[in-house]
Write a protein that holds these residues in place. Structure first.
Motif, PDB file in Angstrom:
ATOM      1  N   UNK A  31       0.701  -1.192  -0.047  1.00 23.76           N
ATOM      2  CA  UNK A  31       0.013   0.127   0.201  1.00 23.76           C
ATOM      3  C   UNK A  31       0.916   1.251  -0.031  1.00 23.76           C
ATOM      4  N   UNK A  32       2.077   1.280   0.759  1.00 25.45           N
ATOM      5  CA  UNK A  32       2.987   2.349   0.858  1.00 25.45           C
ATOM      6  C   UNK A  32       3.466   2.770  -0.603  1.00 25.45           C
ATOM      7  N   UNK A  92       6.949  11.529   1.866  1.00 27.63           N
ATOM      8  CA  UNK A  92       8.106  11.394   2.541  1.00 27.63           C
ATOM      9  C   UNK A  92       7.853  10.255   3.711  1.00 27.63           C
ATOM     10  N   UNK A  93       8.717   9.211   3.542  1.00 25.93           N
ATOM     11  CA  UNK A  93       8.800   8.136   4.608  1.00 25.93           C
ATOM     12  C   UNK A  93       9.161   8.651   5.829  1.00 25.93           C
ATOM     13  N   UNK A  94       8.501   8.258   6.966  1.00 24.38           N
ATOM     14  CA  UNK A  94       8.901   8.586   8.144  1.00 24.38           C
ATOM     15  C   UNK A  94       8.618   7.159   9.137  1.00 24.38           C
ATOM     16  N   UNK A  95       9.114   7.222  10.186  1.00 28.09           N
ATOM     17  CA  UNK A  95       9.317   5.910  10.884  1.00 28.09           C
ATOM     18  C   UNK A  95       8.495   6.130  12.235  1.00 28.09           C
ATOM     19  N   UNK A 117       8.408   1.788  12.609  1.00 30.51           N
ATOM     20  CA  UNK A 117       7.248   1.397  11.593  1.00 30.51           C
ATOM     21  C   UNK A 117       7.245   2.252  10.572  1.00 30.51           C
ATOM     22  N   UNK A 118       7.330   2.004   9.320  1.00 29.00           N
ATOM     23  CA  UNK A 118       7.307   2.968   7.988  1.00 29.00           C
ATOM     24  C   UNK A 118       5.987   3.571   7.860  1.00 29.00           C
ATOM     25  N   UNK A 119       5.794   4.910   7.724  1.00 26.20           N
ATOM     26  CA  UNK A 119       4.642   5.432   7.252  1.00 26.20           C
ATOM     27  C   UNK A 119       4.896   6.625   6.120  1.00 26.20           C
ATOM     28  N   UNK A 120       3.945   6.835   5.316  1.00 32.59           N
ATOM     29  CA  UNK A 120       4.173   7.618   4.402  1.00 32.59           C
ATOM     30  C   UNK A 120       3.549   8.919   4.565  1.00 32.59           C
ATOM     31  N   UNK A 121       4.114  10.079   4.546  1.00 35.44           N
ATOM     32  CA  UNK A 121       3.322  11.225   4.784  1.00 35.44           C
ATOM     33  C   UNK A 121       3.507  12.099   3.633  1.00 35.44           C
ATOM     34  N   UNK A 122       2.305  12.493   3.065  1.00 38.20           N
ATOM     35  CA  UNK A 122       2.207  13.263   1.775  1.00 38.20           C
ATOM     36  C   UNK A 122       2.202  14.890   1.808  1.00 38.20           C
TER      37      UNK A 122
END
Length: 267
Positions: free
Chosen positions: A232-233, A248-251, A256-261
């Motif tokens: 999904x990311x 921008x990938x943040x943890x 845990x990876x998260x994608x901020x737009x």
């Protein structure tokens, strides 16, 4: 699959068409397959957080539905492995089809203009989902479900490889990591099915905590949950790049990876 000589617990005799290799009601009287149940947390909590973050970022709802679909699979799988009841099995297996259809739609419609709906792929995937559901409810053959699910996953794999080969080569790492993690889970799922007697015999000679490591169906949940989340990311990154956003990938908690737009600023 598991031998039939398992003990009974709170939910009574299993009515599901599948009973996996984990011994029933060994850890808890209230949970039929303890490790196969709690391993679903990875498919529930992170996707719910991802859906909330995606909504806050103002991205299209198809990606919110992707995260929520994965969470629905995790919840259904939790109920199935906790009870081993047929109705809960359907709550696990049918959302696998529905959520993967959402994944397919997102990946095949990622190069369209923002907030446009692809009517034809929506109708095609809807007809596929309904057809699989109707057939599976009448013909209670797990292999049919597995083949249909595998066909959807194959569509995702082919589309992903095409995109990272010809469109966005710089996304190869996340694409191949998500694919590799998922395939490792699939490998362990097969070992759990084919070598169940050997695995059960091994667990009897090991301390309980160490024996839990050999619960390969639980690892299937963990690895495919992680692989699906990363997919999904990956899909989000493709879409946001095409729309000229700044992914921008943040943890989360540094792990845990998260994608901020962030929307692209205009001058």
């Amino acid at each position: 699959m598991a031998p039939s000589a398992d003990r009974l617990g709170y939910w009574g005799r299993p009515t599901s068409t599948l009973d996996w290799c984990e011994e029933n009601y060994v850890v808890s009287f209230y949970i039929a397959e303890f490790w196969n149940t709690v391993s679903n947390l990875i498919m529930i909590l992170p996707p719910i957080y991802g859906a909330i973050q995606t909504y806050k970022d103002g991205l299209e709802f198809r990606y919110v539905y992707s995260f929520l679909g994965l969470a629905a699979v995790g919840i259904g799988s939790w109920c199935f492995h906790m009870t081993l009841q047929y109705e809960m099995q359907l709550l696990d297996e049918l959302p696998m089809i529905y959520s993967t259809c959402v994944f397919v739609y997102c990946l095949y419609e990622c190069f369209k203009q923002q907030n446009t709906l692809g009517v034809f792929p929506i109708m095609l995937l809807f007809i596929f989902s309904v057809s699989v559901s109707v057939v599976y409810l009448q013909w209670k053959e797990p292999v049919f479900h597995q083949v249909m699910y595998g066909a959807l996953v194959a569509c995702l794999v082919m589309r992903s490889i095409f995109i990272v080969t010809w469109v966005y080569p710089w996304l190869k790492p996340v694409c191949y990591i998500s694919l590799s993690v998922f395939l490792l889970g699939f490998l362990l799922w097969n070992i759990d099915n084919l070598a169940c007697d050997s695995l059960r015999s091994t667990r009897q000679r090991l301390p309980p905590v160490v024996g839990a490591v050999t619960q390969f169906h639980a690892w299937w949940h963990i690895l495919t949950g992680l692989g699906s989340y990363l997919h999904i990311l990956f899909s989000l990154q493709i879409r946001s790049t095409f729309l000229k956003h700044r992914p921008k990938v943040k943890f989360l908690c540094g792990v845990w990876p998260m994608l901020h737009i962030e929307a692209q600023k205009t001058s």
